[in-house]
Design a protein around this motif. Structure first.
Motif, PDB file in Angstrom:
ATOM      1  N   SER A   1      45.148  -3.211  24.579  1.00 32.55           N
ATOM      2  CA  SER A   1      43.924  -3.665  23.913  1.00 32.55           C
ATOM      3  C   SER A   1      44.314  -4.753  22.903  1.00 32.55           C
ATOM      4  O   SER A   1      45.479  -4.878  22.517  1.00 32.55           O
ATOM      5  CB  SER A   1      43.257  -2.496  23.180  1.00 32.55           C
ATOM      6  OG  SER A   1      44.082  -2.076  22.092  1.00 32.55           O
ATOM      7  N   ASN A   2      43.326  -5.507  22.482  1.00 33.53           N
ATOM      8  CA  ASN A   2      43.586  -6.542  21.476  1.00 33.53           C
ATOM      9  C   ASN A   2      44.147  -5.939  20.191  1.00 33.53           C
ATOM     10  O   ASN A   2      44.998  -6.541  19.538  1.00 33.53           O
ATOM     11  CB  ASN A   2      42.317  -7.344  21.181  1.00 33.53           C
ATOM     12  CG  ASN A   2      41.957  -8.258  22.329  1.00 33.53           C
ATOM     13  OD1 ASN A   2      42.817  -8.743  23.060  1.00 33.53           O
ATOM     14  ND2 ASN A   2      40.676  -8.496  22.497  1.00 33.53           N
ATOM     15  N   GLU A   3      43.682  -4.753  19.839  1.00 25.85           N
ATOM     16  CA  GLU A   3      44.159  -4.102  18.620  1.00 25.85           C
ATOM     17  C   GLU A   3      45.659  -3.778  18.707  1.00 25.85           C
ATOM     18  O   GLU A   3      46.395  -3.970  17.729  1.00 25.85           O
ATOM     19  CB  GLU A   3      43.361  -2.822  18.337  1.00 25.85           C
ATOM     20  CG  GLU A   3      41.901  -3.053  18.009  1.00 25.85           C
ATOM     21  CD  GLU A   3      41.021  -3.304  19.232  1.00 25.85           C
ATOM     22  OE1 GLU A   3      39.879  -3.755  19.022  1.00 25.85           O
ATOM     23  OE2 GLU A   3      41.453  -3.085  20.372  1.00 25.85           O
TER      24      GLU A   3
ATOM     25  N   ILE B   1      51.422  -5.302  17.428  1.00 29.64           N
ATOM     26  CA  ILE B   1      52.752  -5.759  17.849  1.00 29.64           C
ATOM     27  C   ILE B   1      53.073  -7.101  17.208  1.00 29.64           C
ATOM     28  O   ILE B   1      54.170  -7.313  16.676  1.00 29.64           O
ATOM     29  CB  ILE B   1      52.832  -5.847  19.396  1.00 29.64           C
ATOM     30  CG1 ILE B   1      52.669  -4.466  20.025  1.00 29.64           C
ATOM     31  CG2 ILE B   1      54.145  -6.502  19.831  1.00 29.64           C
ATOM     32  CD1 ILE B   1      52.437  -4.495  21.531  1.00 29.64           C
ATOM     33  N   LEU B   2      52.100  -7.997  17.235  1.00 27.11           N
ATOM     34  CA  LEU B   2      52.304  -9.329  16.669  1.00 27.11           C
ATOM     35  C   LEU B   2      52.547  -9.263  15.163  1.00 27.11           C
ATOM     36  O   LEU B   2      53.449  -9.935  14.640  1.00 27.11           O
ATOM     37  CB  LEU B   2      51.082 -10.198  16.974  1.00 27.11           C
ATOM     38  CG  LEU B   2      51.210 -11.695  16.718  1.00 27.11           C
ATOM     39  CD1 LEU B   2      52.321 -12.306  17.553  1.00 27.11           C
ATOM     40  CD2 LEU B   2      49.884 -12.381  17.028  1.00 27.11           C
TER      41      LEU B   2
ATOM     42  N   ALA C   1      52.644 -13.213  25.719  1.00 24.02           N
ATOM     43  CA  ALA C   1      52.392 -11.996  26.495  1.00 24.02           C
ATOM     44  C   ALA C   1      50.938 -11.554  26.340  1.00 24.02           C
ATOM     45  O   ALA C   1      50.299 -11.119  27.311  1.00 24.02           O
ATOM     46  CB  ALA C   1      53.346 -10.882  26.056  1.00 24.02           C
ATOM     47  N   TRP C   2      50.426 -11.654  25.140  1.00 28.36           N
ATOM     48  CA  TRP C   2      49.030 -11.295  24.871  1.00 28.36           C
ATOM     49  C   TRP C   2      48.103 -12.215  25.676  1.00 28.36           C
ATOM     50  O   TRP C   2      47.163 -11.761  26.329  1.00 28.36           O
ATOM     51  CB  TRP C   2      48.770 -11.391  23.383  1.00 28.36           C
ATOM     52  CG  TRP C   2      47.438 -10.899  22.885  1.00 28.36           C
ATOM     53  CD1 TRP C   2      46.366 -10.467  23.617  1.00 28.36           C
ATOM     54  CD2 TRP C   2      47.041 -10.802  21.525  1.00 28.36           C
ATOM     55  NE1 TRP C   2      45.329 -10.108  22.780  1.00 28.36           N
ATOM     56  CE2 TRP C   2      45.715 -10.302  21.491  1.00 28.36           C
ATOM     57  CE3 TRP C   2      47.669 -11.096  20.326  1.00 28.36           C
ATOM     58  CZ2 TRP C   2      45.023 -10.095  20.299  1.00 28.36           C
ATOM     59  CZ3 TRP C   2      46.974 -10.874  19.135  1.00 28.36           C
ATOM     60  CH2 TRP C   2      45.669 -10.382  19.127  1.00 28.36           C
TER      61      TRP C   2
ATOM     62  N   GLU D   1      48.846 -13.834  28.386  1.00 22.24           N
ATOM     63  CA  GLU D   1      48.998 -13.468  29.810  1.00 22.24           C
ATOM     64  C   GLU D   1      48.128 -12.257  30.135  1.00 22.24           C
ATOM     65  O   GLU D   1      47.469 -12.229  31.194  1.00 22.24           O
ATOM     66  CB  GLU D   1      50.465 -13.149  30.121  1.00 22.24           C
ATOM     67  CG  GLU D   1      51.378 -14.359  30.076  1.00 22.24           C
ATOM     68  CD  GLU D   1      52.847 -13.988  30.146  1.00 22.24           C
ATOM     69  OE1 GLU D   1      53.186 -12.792  30.277  1.00 22.24           O
ATOM     70  OE2 GLU D   1      53.682 -14.900  30.071  1.00 22.24           O
ATOM     71  N   ASP D   2      48.131 -11.270  29.259  1.00 23.16           N
ATOM     72  CA  ASP D   2      47.318 -10.073  29.463  1.00 23.16           C
ATOM     73  C   ASP D   2      45.834 -10.464  29.522  1.00 23.16           C
ATOM     74  O   ASP D   2      45.091  -9.993  30.402  1.00 23.16           O
ATOM     75  CB  ASP D   2      47.585  -9.074  28.348  1.00 23.16           C
ATOM     76  CG  ASP D   2      46.874  -7.732  28.525  1.00 23.16           C
ATOM     77  OD1 ASP D   2      46.290  -7.492  29.603  1.00 23.16           O
ATOM     78  OD2 ASP D   2      46.908  -6.925  27.586  1.00 23.16           O
ATOM     79  N   LEU D   3      45.401 -11.314  28.612  1.00 23.81           N
ATOM     80  CA  LEU D   3      43.997 -11.747  28.613  1.00 23.81           C
ATOM     81  C   LEU D   3      43.652 -12.505  29.899  1.00 23.81           C
ATOM     82  O   LEU D   3      42.560 -12.315  30.455  1.00 23.81           O
ATOM     83  CB  LEU D   3      43.717 -12.627  27.388  1.00 23.81           C
ATOM     84  CG  LEU D   3      43.725 -11.903  26.039  1.00 23.81           C
ATOM     85  CD1 LEU D   3      43.647 -12.914  24.901  1.00 23.81           C
ATOM     86  CD2 LEU D   3      42.587 -10.901  25.943  1.00 23.81           C
ATOM     87  N   GLU D   4      44.567 -13.333  30.373  1.00 24.55           N
ATOM     88  CA  GLU D   4      44.328 -14.066  31.617  1.00 24.55           C
ATOM     89  C   GLU D   4      44.262 -13.112  32.810  1.00 24.55           C
ATOM     90  O   GLU D   4      43.426 -13.291  33.698  1.00 24.55           O
ATOM     91  CB  GLU D   4      45.415 -15.113  31.847  1.00 24.55           C
ATOM     92  CG  GLU D   4      45.332 -16.311  30.931  1.00 24.55           C
ATOM     93  CD  GLU D   4      44.048 -17.120  31.118  1.00 24.55           C
ATOM     94  OE1 GLU D   4      43.595 -17.287  32.273  1.00 24.55           O
ATOM     95  OE2 GLU D   4      43.494 -17.565  30.110  1.00 24.55           O
ATOM     96  N   ARG D   5      45.140 -12.105  32.842  1.00 29.31           N
ATOM     97  CA  ARG D   5      45.124 -11.138  33.942  1.00 29.31           C
ATOM     98  C   ARG D   5      43.835 -10.336  33.971  1.00 29.31           C
ATOM     99  O   ARG D   5      43.365  -9.957  35.039  1.00 29.31           O
ATOM    100  CB  ARG D   5      46.302 -10.168  33.813  1.00 29.31           C
ATOM    101  CG  ARG D   5      47.605 -10.682  34.319  1.00 29.31           C
ATOM    102  CD  ARG D   5      48.636  -9.563  34.409  1.00 29.31           C
ATOM    103  NE  ARG D   5      48.859  -8.851  33.159  1.00 29.31           N
ATOM    104  CZ  ARG D   5      49.727  -9.241  32.216  1.00 29.31           C
ATOM    105  NH1 ARG D   5      50.464 -10.316  32.382  1.00 29.31           N
ATOM    106  NH2 ARG D   5      49.863  -8.535  31.114  1.00 29.31           N
ATOM    107  N   SER D   6      43.276 -10.077  32.791  1.00 31.42           N
ATOM    108  CA  SER D   6      42.090  -9.210  32.722  1.00 31.42           C
ATOM    109  C   SER D   6      40.786  -9.968  32.896  1.00 31.42           C
ATOM    110  O   SER D   6      39.717  -9.380  32.807  1.00 31.42           O
ATOM    111  CB  SER D   6      42.074  -8.443  31.398  1.00 31.42           C
ATOM    112  OG  SER D   6      41.918  -9.340  30.317  1.00 31.42           O
TER     113      SER D   6
END
Length: 107
Positions: free
Chosen positions: A46-48, A53-54, A97-98, A100-105
């Motif tokens: 999730s974004n949270e 992590i960031l 990485a974040w 990339e995750d947003l693009e995948r979703s």
């Protein structure tokens, strides 16, 4: 023997150096992304969670920046400066990485 540079242009030399440095930085970020995927696999959070992590990685940059500012001994000064570089690469890699995750979703 001396060499003369024809059409010496400070702007073009500056841009060449800047491009070289940027290529090196992006290469290091890419290498860190590969290391992260090797260690943890492809991450979907999730974004949270990504933000946590960031922020943790950014906290390491802040810690080392404070230590660098306080450092009076030259050998530690360079060590902290190198640590800041490593941590900033990790910050950038986590941001990638974040993304990339947003693009995948994307739906």
């Amino acid at each position: 023997m001396s060499y003369k540079i024809k059409n010496y242009n400070k702007d073009s030399i500056y841009l060449s150096i800047t491009n070289l440095i940027q290529s090196l930085v992006f290469q290091r970020i890419g290498e860190e992304r590969l290391r992260q995927d090797k260690n943890w696999g492809i991450q979907n959070h999730s974004n949270e969670i990504w933000l946590s992590i960031l922020i943790e990685e950014l906290g390491e940059v802040i810690k080392n920046s404070n230590e660098l500012r306080e450092s009076k001994i030259t050998k530690y000064h360079y060590w902290y400066k190198n640590q800041i570089k490593k941590e900033l690469i990790q910050v950038a890699a986590v941001a990638v990485a974040w993304l990339e995750d947003l693009e995948r979703s994307k739906k």
